[in-house]
Design a protein around this motif. Structure first.
Motif, mmCIF file in Angstrom:
data_model
loop_
_atom_site.group_PDB
_atom_site.id
_atom_site.type_symbol
_atom_site.label_atom_id
_atom_site.label_comp_id
_atom_site.label_asym_id
_atom_site.label_seq_id
_atom_site.Cartn_x
_atom_site.Cartn_y
_atom_site.Cartn_z
ATOM 1 N N GLY A 90 -8.240 -3.444 -2.160
ATOM 2 C CA GLY A 90 -7.445 -4.368 -2.972
ATOM 3 C C GLY A 90 -7.974 -5.804 -2.970
ATOM 4 O O GLY A 90 -8.250 -6.378 -4.033
ATOM 5 N N ASP A 119 -9.676 -7.888 -6.192
ATOM 6 C CA ASP A 119 -9.123 -9.193 -6.560
ATOM 7 C C ASP A 119 -10.218 -10.275 -6.584
ATOM 8 O O ASP A 119 -10.321 -11.067 -7.522
ATOM 9 N N GLY A 144 1.795 -6.489 0.697
ATOM 10 C CA GLY A 144 0.379 -6.866 0.711
ATOM 11 C C GLY A 144 -0.185 -7.313 -0.624
ATOM 12 O O GLY A 144 -0.971 -8.254 -0.696
ATOM 13 N N ASP A 177 1.600 -6.771 6.279
ATOM 14 C CA ASP A 177 2.515 -6.377 7.347
ATOM 15 C C ASP A 177 2.411 -7.329 8.539
ATOM 16 O O ASP A 177 1.318 -7.642 8.996
ATOM 17 N N ASN A 223 -2.253 -11.061 -4.111
ATOM 18 C CA ASN A 223 -3.163 -10.957 -5.262
ATOM 19 C C ASN A 223 -3.137 -12.185 -6.174
ATOM 20 O O ASN A 223 -2.067 -12.639 -6.593
ATOM 21 N N GLY A 271 0.816 -1.209 0.000
ATOM 22 C CA GLY A 271 0.000 0.000 0.000
ATOM 23 C C GLY A 271 0.853 1.264 0.000
ATOM 24 O O GLY A 271 0.383 2.336 -0.343
ATOM 25 N N GLY A 272 2.113 1.116 0.403
ATOM 26 C CA GLY A 272 2.978 2.296 0.495
ATOM 27 C C GLY A 272 4.122 2.295 -0.507
ATOM 28 O O GLY A 272 4.745 3.335 -0.724
ATOM 29 N N ASP A 281 -6.592 0.369 -3.972
ATOM 30 C CA ASP A 281 -7.520 0.924 -2.976
ATOM 31 C C ASP A 281 -8.292 2.124 -3.515
ATOM 32 O O ASP A 281 -9.480 2.281 -3.239
#
Ligand code: KG4
Ligand code: ZN
Length: 340
Positions: free
Chosen positions: A186, A190, A277, A309, A281, A143-144, A173
């Motif tokens: 997310g 998926d 993360g 995480d 997927n 996400g980051g 997101d």
């Protein structure tokens, strides 16, 4: 180096998951994650709420990790913690806790880079999971962050490319938000993607030099597409949810795979490990499995609990650093920006 069992308590608090793990050498004894639900209401992580929730969660999460591992804190060899990168207020909670505990127990403190930990999570020994050998390429997709990294050794890594704007998880997101799906979207995109036609709605792929990525243009084109279509048909999203999600997923997976192919060509390395993360997927997992048979790649996908995480990935880095007696002084501070 030594035969003695090393017990590491690891703490992760860089974003919105409070996690503690106990490792015995390179194996996980426990890996407890408290995911903060509060952010769902806001459609994204609210930093101030995240740090408050970490403060509430950290003591029970650490207790639970020790209890599950059946380890008394007096048996611990060292405390490992995430120093960065991440949200400052969140990092401060884990950092302060780790520092006090190491001081109280009089055992070494080990700082860990969260991005390095996503990559080194592949070295946690688990039945039925193989371990990469050096050198290999790592793609960290969360996400980051979105990075392709050349991993020459445990602590010798070179970033070959990264996102110039949004991270891939953010693209998922934000697309989900446009479709009215809850945060984090997310996993839902998926899920619905697996029911739809990936070629239903073609979205443009960004043209970015080298091994860098860009996802902000995709988000904008999805937004304009949805605005246009819902003007003609207010039920467009509801009627086409699965096809829209499949088309978004198809575009994102293609963007990631194109860059990986380029990285393989550039380096000649065909060992690919993914982390973060978004490695949960299904589309990227399937594309990597196909690449094994099509192009002779060897691919490494972490066990599900090590994709998002978690503190076990901090613990494995703690163990590897402990082997090198690479300890951290008590005056260490959290670092929101912390490059590899
Ligand atoms: O690594 P992570 O837990 O936290 C960060 O360090 O960012 O990654 C979270 C991100 C979120 O953006 C979430 O939507 C995304 O990973 N994610 C997925 C899937 N599972 C989690 N994205 C696409 N497909 C999934 N199955
Ligand atoms: Zn992460």
């Amino acid at each position: 180096m030594e035969n003695k069992a090393i017990y590491i308590l690891a703490i992760e608090s860089s974003c919105d998951d409070t996690s503690a793990a106990v490792m015995c050498n390179n194996r996980t004894l426990s890996n407890v994650v408290a995911t903060q639900k509060i952010h769902e209401e806001y459609g994204g992580v609210v930093p101030e709420l995240a740090s408050r929730a970490h403060q509430q969660n950290i003591v029970p999460v650490v207790h639970q990790a020790l209890a599950k591992a059946n380890i008394d804190k007096k048996q611990l060899s060292a405390i490992a913690f995430t120093r960065g990168p991440g949200l400052m207020g969140s990092l401060l909670v884990g950092t302060s806790f780790a520092k006090s505990l190491s001081l109280g127990l009089n055992i070494p403190l080990i700082e860990v880079n969260h991005m390095q930990a996503h990559i080194l999570s592949h070295f946690i020994v688990e039945d039925n999971y193989k371990i990469p050998s050096f050198p290999f390429l790592a793609m960290t997709i969360s996400g980051g962050h979105t990075q392709i990294v050349l991993v020459k050794n445990y602590f010798d890594m070179e970033v070959l490319g990264e996102s110039l704007d949004d991270a891939v998880g953010e693209a998922y997101d934000k697309s989900a938000k446009i479709l009215g799906l809850p945060y984090p979207g997310g996993p839902l995109v998926d899920k619905y993607a697996q029911l739809g036609n990936p070629k239903a709605f073609p979205f443009p792929k960004p043209k970015v030099e080298g091994l860098n990525f860009s996802f902000s243009g995709l988000k904008t084109s999805i937004l304009y597409f949805i605005q246009r279509e819902t003007k003609n048909n207010p039920n467009f999203i509801a009627e086409n949810r699965d096809d829209i999600c499949a088309s978004i997923q198809h575009t994102i997976v293609n963007i990631l795979m194109d860059k990986l192919k380029k990285a393989v060509k550039q380096t000649g390395i065909k060992q690919i490990a993914i982390g973060g993360g978004v490695s949960a997927n299904s589309g990227i997992r399937q594309a990597l499995a196909e690449a094994e048979s099509k192009w002779g790649w060897t691919t490494y996908v972490p066990k599900f609990e090590y994709c998002t995480d978690n503190a076990a990935m901090i613990g494995i880095v703690g163990y590897l650093k402990h082997q090198e007696q690479d300890f951290t002084k008590q005056d260490v501070t959290a670092q929101a920006r912390y490059i590899l």
